[in-house]
Design an enzyme around this catalytic site. Structure first.
Site, PDB file in Angstrom:
ATOM      1  N   THR A  98       0.867  -1.179   0.000  1.00 52.85           N
ATOM      2  CA  THR A  98       0.000   0.000   0.000  1.00 52.85           C
ATOM      3  C   THR A  98       0.901   1.226   0.000  1.00 52.85           C
ATOM      4  OG1 THR A  98      -1.656  -1.191   1.298  1.00 52.85           O
ATOM      5  CG2 THR A  98      -1.840   1.212   1.221  1.00 52.85           C
ATOM      6  N   LYS A 173      -7.439   1.283  -2.715  1.00 50.41           N
ATOM      7  CA  LYS A 173      -6.939   0.771  -1.423  1.00 50.41           C
ATOM      8  C   LYS A 173      -7.095   1.841  -0.333  1.00 50.41           C
ATOM      9  CE  LYS A 173      -4.828  -1.560   1.752  1.00 50.41           C
ATOM     10  NZ  LYS A 173      -5.144  -2.846   2.342  1.00 50.41           N
ATOM     11  N   LYS A 241       0.508   4.648   8.669  1.00 47.80           N
ATOM     12  CA  LYS A 241       1.138   4.957   7.379  1.00 47.80           C
ATOM     13  C   LYS A 241       0.051   5.096   6.304  1.00 47.80           C
ATOM     14  CE  LYS A 241       2.181   1.531   4.883  1.00 47.80           C
ATOM     15  NZ  LYS A 241       1.608   0.806   3.728  1.00 47.80           N
TER      16      LYS A 241
END
Ligand SMILES: NC(=O)c1ccc[n+]([C@@H]2O[C@H](COP(=O)([O-])OP(=O)(O)OC[C@H]3O[C@@H](n4cnc5c(N)ncnc54)[C@H](OP(=O)(O)O)[C@@H]3O)[C@@H](O)[C@H]2O)c1
Length: 292
Positions: A98, A173, A241
């Site tokens: 990701t 995502k 993150k």
């Protein structure tokens, strides 16, 4: 010629079982991990080892990676001894990490100059889905490349959707992390109310998870917190993150995401306790702390 030789870079919580499923599906798999100890289990199950990402790419028609963040993908794909140095023209690189949509597009553009195709193919389904080979995979890139690589993706996932051009997989995502984070917050609040009102949260999850409020988080992750199991399927530091990537995208597009910002701040309080390597189910404790 069909795809027979596949490579995998990054054998962490997700990458190791994804690579193992490629071995099980019958591909000839070459692997590399920065910390060599993590390759042992895959080598024992029939994968071949290589000594750099470029060596993996040189041995493979399709090279996959699942590392941490944008800078890490830049390093394994474009850095010294990176994929770009070993990949033959006509081969394909699929990144399952990701990362930011911008970095996905940047790496794709650099590889395109060498005749190497790229798909951004981030995944959802956690360690459970990675082990079971049932991941949801959201794919950005050219449709023809997607079609060609489908047998590889099908070895790791169950729902595999081409969502648009390069970078689109990463955008989807980020949407997944918005919905997942808020579903987890809903589960955390329900568990805390159940506990404080004197009802066994395991019983609550059993029935609520089968009704209109059902979610993957409620059924799969919330029970771990109720059982006091904070081992990471997905670490808080990694979720943060991702939420930073989400909030950057929100800023860029002027999209207000108040719920996601709240989830990120609650995870901040878990990180402040030094628990960034716990699993994201620890969000239950961030809510519990508010009532202490
Ligand atoms: N865990 C989940 O539930 C989940 C679900 C969906 C998506 N993801 C995403 O999948 C990716 C991997 O997550 P994970 O949970 O598998 O993390 P992880 O267990 O921490 O594994 C990270 C892997 O990346 C490697 N790596 C990191 N930086 C590197 C670099 N600069 N050069 C070479 N190798 C590097 C690590 O190597 P070392 O072994 O040497 O540290 C390790 O193999 C992340 O982008 C994450 O957001 C995770």
């Amino acid at each position: 010629m069909g795809i027979e030789r596949v490579g995998f870079i990054g054998l962490g919580i997700m990458g190791a079982p994804m690579a193992a499923n490629l071995v099980k599906a019958g591909f000839a798999v070459t692997v590399w991990n920065r910390s060599p100890s993590r390759t042992q289990q895959l080598l024992a199950s029939g994968a071949k080892g290589a000594d750099s990402p470029s060596a993996v790419a040189a041995a493979s028609q399709v090279t996959l990676s699942c590392v941490t963040n944008s800078g890490d993908v830049a390093e394994v794909a474009l850095g010294p001894n990176g994929v770009i140095e070993g990949a033959a023209a006509g081969s394909t690189y699929i990144d399952c990490s990701t990362i930011s949509p911008e970095m996905a597009r940047k790496v794709a553009a650099a590889l395109a100059k060498r005749g190497v195709d790229m798909l951004d193919a981030p995944v959802s389904g956690g360690d459970i889905g990675a082990n079971a080979g049932t991941l949801a995979i959201m794919v950005g890139g050219e449709a023809a490349v997607f079609e060609r690589c489908l047998p590889v993706l099908e070895a790791m996932g169950r729902t595999i959707v081409h969502v648009g051009p390069s970078g689109a997989g990463q955008v989807v995502k980020l949407c997944n992390q918005v919905a997942g984070g808020l579903n987890l917050l809903a589960a955390a609040e329900a568990i805390n109310l159940s506990r404080r009102a004197g009802v066994d949260p395991a019983k609550m999850l059993e029935v609520v998870g089968a009704g209109a409020a059902a979610s993957w988080m409620l059924s799969n992750l919330a029970p771990r917190a109720v059982n006091g199991d904070y081992a990471p399927g997905f670490m808080v530091d990694l979720m943060q993150k991702d939420l930073r990537l989400v909030l950057d995208a929100a800023n860029d597009t002027h999209t207000p995401l108040p719920g996601t910002a709240l989830v990120s701040q609650l995870f901040q309080s878990i990180q402040a306790e030094g628990r960034g390597t716990d699993g994201t189910q620890s969000l239950v404790d961030a809510i519990a702390k508010l009532a202490r």
